[in-house]
Design a protein around this motif. Sequence first.
Motif, PDB file in Angstrom:
ATOM      1  N   ARG A 162      -7.150  -1.292  12.227  1.00 51.80           N
ATOM      2  CA  ARG A 162      -7.819  -0.320  11.343  1.00 51.80           C
ATOM      3  C   ARG A 162      -7.026   0.985  11.282  1.00 51.80           C
ATOM      4  O   ARG A 162      -6.762   1.506  10.199  1.00 51.80           O
ATOM      5  CB  ARG A 162      -9.249  -0.071  11.820  1.00 51.80           C
ATOM      6  CG  ARG A 162      -9.988   0.901  10.929  1.00 51.80           C
ATOM      7  CD  ARG A 162     -11.448   1.050  11.357  1.00 51.80           C
ATOM      8  NE  ARG A 162     -12.151   1.921  10.461  1.00 51.80           N
ATOM      9  CZ  ARG A 162     -12.549   1.630   9.234  1.00 51.80           C
ATOM     10  NH1 ARG A 162     -12.319   0.437   8.742  1.00 51.80           N
ATOM     11  NH2 ARG A 162     -13.165   2.509   8.489  1.00 51.80           N
ATOM     12  N   GLU A 163      -6.628   1.497  12.437  1.00 45.12           N
ATOM     13  CA  GLU A 163      -5.870   2.745  12.480  1.00 45.12           C
ATOM     14  C   GLU A 163      -4.534   2.603  11.757  1.00 45.12           C
ATOM     15  O   GLU A 163      -4.132   3.492  11.010  1.00 45.12           O
ATOM     16  CB  GLU A 163      -5.650   3.198  13.925  1.00 45.12           C
ATOM     17  CG  GLU A 163      -6.910   3.627  14.647  1.00 45.12           C
ATOM     18  CD  GLU A 163      -7.709   2.464  15.235  1.00 45.12           C
ATOM     19  OE1 GLU A 163      -7.233   1.299  15.157  1.00 45.12           O
ATOM     20  OE2 GLU A 163      -8.813   2.704  15.741  1.00 45.12           O
ATOM     21  N   ASP A 164      -3.836   1.490  11.976  1.00 48.39           N
ATOM     22  CA  ASP A 164      -2.554   1.267  11.309  1.00 48.39           C
ATOM     23  C   ASP A 164      -2.715   1.237   9.793  1.00 48.39           C
ATOM     24  O   ASP A 164      -1.914   1.819   9.063  1.00 48.39           O
ATOM     25  CB  ASP A 164      -1.897  -0.035  11.781  1.00 48.39           C
ATOM     26  CG  ASP A 164      -1.397   0.036  13.213  1.00 48.39           C
ATOM     27  OD1 ASP A 164      -1.293   1.157  13.764  1.00 48.39           O
ATOM     28  OD2 ASP A 164      -1.111  -1.036  13.786  1.00 48.39           O
ATOM     29  N   CYS A 165      -3.750   0.558   9.334  1.00 48.25           N
ATOM     30  CA  CYS A 165      -3.993   0.483   7.894  1.00 48.25           C
ATOM     31  C   CYS A 165      -4.275   1.863   7.312  1.00 48.25           C
ATOM     32  O   CYS A 165      -3.723   2.237   6.269  1.00 48.25           O
ATOM     33  CB  CYS A 165      -5.153  -0.461   7.598  1.00 48.25           C
ATOM     34  SG  CYS A 165      -4.790  -2.198   7.901  1.00 48.25           S
ATOM     35  N   MET A 166      -5.130   2.621   7.977  1.00 49.26           N
ATOM     36  CA  MET A 166      -5.492   3.953   7.482  1.00 49.26           C
ATOM     37  C   MET A 166      -4.279   4.886   7.504  1.00 49.26           C
ATOM     38  O   MET A 166      -4.070   5.654   6.563  1.00 49.26           O
ATOM     39  CB  MET A 166      -6.634   4.542   8.308  1.00 49.26           C
ATOM     40  CG  MET A 166      -7.883   3.671   8.344  1.00 49.26           C
ATOM     41  SD  MET A 166      -8.537   3.271   6.740  1.00 49.26           S
ATOM     42  CE  MET A 166      -9.987   4.257   6.730  1.00 49.26           C
ATOM     43  N   GLU A 167      -3.469   4.795   8.548  1.00 48.96           N
ATOM     44  CA  GLU A 167      -2.259   5.631   8.628  1.00 48.96           C
ATOM     45  C   GLU A 167      -1.261   5.298   7.525  1.00 48.96           C
ATOM     46  O   GLU A 167      -0.464   6.149   7.133  1.00 48.96           O
ATOM     47  CB  GLU A 167      -1.584   5.459   9.992  1.00 48.96           C
ATOM     48  CG  GLU A 167      -2.336   6.123  11.123  1.00 48.96           C
ATOM     49  CD  GLU A 167      -1.791   5.770  12.500  1.00 48.96           C
ATOM     50  OE1 GLU A 167      -0.741   5.099  12.587  1.00 48.96           O
ATOM     51  OE2 GLU A 167      -2.428   6.171  13.500  1.00 48.96           O
ATOM     52  N   ILE A 195       0.841  -1.202   0.000  1.00 52.25           N
ATOM     53  CA  ILE A 195       0.000   0.000   0.000  1.00 52.25           C
ATOM     54  C   ILE A 195       0.877   1.254   0.000  1.00 52.25           C
ATOM     55  O   ILE A 195       0.618   2.207  -0.748  1.00 52.25           O
ATOM     56  CB  ILE A 195      -0.960   0.003   1.208  1.00 52.25           C
ATOM     57  CG1 ILE A 195      -1.970  -1.132   1.076  1.00 52.25           C
ATOM     58  CG2 ILE A 195      -1.680   1.350   1.336  1.00 52.25           C
ATOM     59  CD1 ILE A 195      -2.771  -1.409   2.335  1.00 52.25           C
ATOM     60  N   LYS A 196       1.921   1.254   0.811  1.00 54.82           N
ATOM     61  CA  LYS A 196       2.838   2.409   0.832  1.00 54.82           C
ATOM     62  C   LYS A 196       3.442   2.638  -0.550  1.00 54.82           C
ATOM     63  O   LYS A 196       3.560   3.782  -1.005  1.00 54.82           O
ATOM     64  CB  LYS A 196       3.942   2.188   1.856  1.00 54.82           C
ATOM     65  CG  LYS A 196       3.478   2.275   3.287  1.00 54.82           C
ATOM     66  CD  LYS A 196       4.642   1.983   4.224  1.00 54.82           C
ATOM     67  CE  LYS A 196       4.192   1.797   5.642  1.00 54.82           C
ATOM     68  NZ  LYS A 196       5.293   1.391   6.527  1.00 54.82           N
ATOM     69  N   ARG A 197       3.812   1.562  -1.231  1.00 53.45           N
ATOM     70  CA  ARG A 197       4.398   1.700  -2.576  1.00 53.45           C
ATOM     71  C   ARG A 197       3.389   2.270  -3.568  1.00 53.45           C
ATOM     72  O   ARG A 197       3.749   3.066  -4.434  1.00 53.45           O
ATOM     73  CB  ARG A 197       4.923   0.347  -3.059  1.00 53.45           C
ATOM     74  CG  ARG A 197       6.077  -0.146  -2.237  1.00 53.45           C
ATOM     75  CD  ARG A 197       7.292  -0.399  -3.091  1.00 53.45           C
ATOM     76  NE  ARG A 197       8.404  -0.834  -2.275  1.00 53.45           N
ATOM     77  CZ  ARG A 197       8.975  -2.024  -2.359  1.00 53.45           C
ATOM     78  NH1 ARG A 197       8.543  -2.902  -3.242  1.00 53.45           N
ATOM     79  NH2 ARG A 197       9.991  -2.319  -1.594  1.00 53.45           N
TER      80      ARG A 197
END
Length: 128
Positions: free
Chosen positions: A90-95, A63-65
């Motif tokens: 959820r928060e980690d994914c959204m961040e 996702i970051k890439r």
Amino acid sequence: MRVLFVEDDPMNRRVVKDMLSVAGAQMAEAEDAESGLRMIEEESFNVILMDLRMPGMDGMTAIKRIREREDDKAGLPVIVVTADTGARIREDCMENGADEVILKPVAMKALFDAMGKMIVRHAKRAAA
């Protein structure tokens, strides 16, 4: 609608593909993050479904890439599909750039609700 599902488990891919076919969506499959990133480079998709835990590169890194891209594909809607129920998942994914998170086993209503949100959000961004 073209959907890319990046997921290492073939049974999970099959279940989601069957759900999406009910709505007339076409689903491409990638069994790992590296393959998924190559497919994003070469093809066009409306939504990406991304597992988090895969051999090799994990979904969060993928996702970051995607978000680091310098073209329109950086803004592709990404829905995390995970069995991880950690307190901060959820928060980690959204961040880290995900747009939405749904849990496995995938329920058709959760999948379609998340995809609907992404389509509306993406349309609003494109119109702005």
